[in-house]
Design a protein around this motif. Structure first.
Motif, PDB file in Angstrom:
ATOM      1  N   ALA A  90       0.820  -1.206   0.000  1.00 33.93           N
ATOM      2  CA  ALA A  90       0.000   0.000   0.000  1.00 33.93           C
ATOM      3  C   ALA A  90       0.858   1.263   0.000  1.00 33.93           C
ATOM      4  CB  ALA A  90      -0.911  -0.009   1.228  1.00 33.93           C
ATOM      5  N   GLY A  91       2.157   1.091   0.212  1.00 36.52           N
ATOM      6  CA  GLY A  91       3.037   2.252   0.170  1.00 36.52           C
ATOM      7  C   GLY A  91       3.369   2.819   1.539  1.00 36.52           C
ATOM      8  N   LEU A  92       2.919   2.171   2.582  1.00 37.72           N
ATOM      9  CA  LEU A  92       3.126   2.685   3.932  1.00 37.72           C
ATOM     10  C   LEU A  92       4.524   2.397   4.466  1.00 37.72           C
ATOM     11  CD1 LEU A  92      -0.227   1.821   5.714  1.00 37.72           C
ATOM     12  CD2 LEU A  92       0.855   4.074   5.690  1.00 37.72           C
ATOM     13  N   LEU A  93       5.152   1.324   3.997  1.00 35.20           N
ATOM     14  CA  LEU A  93       6.420   0.880   4.584  1.00 35.20           C
ATOM     15  C   LEU A  93       7.503   0.697   3.523  1.00 35.20           C
ATOM     16  CD1 LEU A  93       5.158  -2.014   6.928  1.00 35.20           C
ATOM     17  CD2 LEU A  93       5.401   0.408   7.500  1.00 35.20           C
ATOM     18  N   ASP A  94       8.734   0.891   3.973  1.00 36.08           N
ATOM     19  CA  ASP A  94       9.907   0.454   3.220  1.00 36.08           C
ATOM     20  C   ASP A  94      10.458  -0.793   3.904  1.00 36.08           C
ATOM     21  OD1 ASP A  94      11.040   3.751   2.463  1.00 36.08           O
ATOM     22  OD2 ASP A  94      10.309   2.213   1.088  1.00 36.08           O
ATOM     23  N   MET A  95      11.085  -1.657   3.123  1.00 35.39           N
ATOM     24  CA  MET A  95      11.719  -2.839   3.719  1.00 35.39           C
ATOM     25  C   MET A  95      13.178  -2.901   3.300  1.00 35.39           C
ATOM     26  SD  MET A  95      10.382  -5.986   1.403  1.00 35.39           S
ATOM     27  CE  MET A  95      11.563  -7.147   2.064  1.00 35.39           C
ATOM     28  N   GLU A  96      13.987  -3.562   4.132  1.00 35.46           N
ATOM     29  CA  GLU A  96      15.409  -3.707   3.836  1.00 35.46           C
ATOM     30  C   GLU A  96      15.887  -4.994   4.498  1.00 35.46           C
ATOM     31  OE1 GLU A  96      17.647  -0.336   4.980  1.00 35.46           O
ATOM     32  OE2 GLU A  96      19.542  -1.196   4.337  1.00 35.46           O
TER      33      GLU A  96
END
Lengths: 103, 103
Positions: A61-67
DNA sequence: GCTTTACTTGGCAGAATGGCCAAGTATTGA
DNA sequence: TCAATACTTGGCCATTCTGCCAAGTAAAGC
């Protein structure tokens, strides 16, 4: 500017991504910085697979970035205004009074 | 200050009350001022009973005020920061890129 | 008082969401 | 290479949500 229909659909996706106790807890936990999935699992208290699915939904949904770093995947919040919105929401009182009529 | 659990439940109720295309359309329509139920029915394009239920849900969540004048019931928005939040949400891009790893 | 109009509520069926379990994948250390 | 760890995904079932239809209620006009 994007099409109104697309904008509405995106707004819905973001709001839906927040409209669950576990995902709200995730968003609140990420206010203070990134966390890994097992951290968030401990905070939310649900199965790892359930938390993972919530995180995927929020990310899409665009709420989070992941790494990914080694074995761990870290998530961080991308929406700068969530806390403002939450605090604003806290100021609302649910409707309990009988309906008023006339003026 | 209210209990954290109660605050979270209220936040959830408000966000859920917005997490539907018809209710989002209602909130957007009410930005410019109050409207009656049949106005909102025309905007949303659903059955009158469906719109009425959406309005009740939003009102009970604390998002709307209602006022009956004669045969009509008028609804207005109570949450001042919704548009700020929506515009902030519009700035988010859904995740499409492949997941990145390492640093 | 009756009819019309605006709106609300109950009932039901279908759609959407979310939980766990199990299997799968990627990374790391031995 | 294998085992352990962190995480993701598929499958299935239960729960929640949402639509329409029909019935009910309140206000207004005649």
């Amino acid at each position: 500017m994007s099409k109104p229909a697309t904008r509405a659909a995106r707004r819905i996706a973001v709001i839906k991504a927040l409209a669950h106790p576990s995902r709200l807890a995730i968003a609140e936990a990420l206010q203070d910085g990134e966390r890994c999935v097992c951290d968030l699992r401990d905070i939310v208290g649900a199965d790892l697979s359930t938390v993972s699915k919530h995180l995927t939904l929020m990310r899409k949904a665009g709420l989070l970035d992941m790494e990914k770093r080694g074995l761990n995947v870290f998530y961080r919040l991308r929406c700068p205004c969530l806390m403002n919105f939450f605090e604003c929401v806290d100021g609302l009182i649910p409707d309990k009074a009988p309906r008023k009529s006339g003026k």
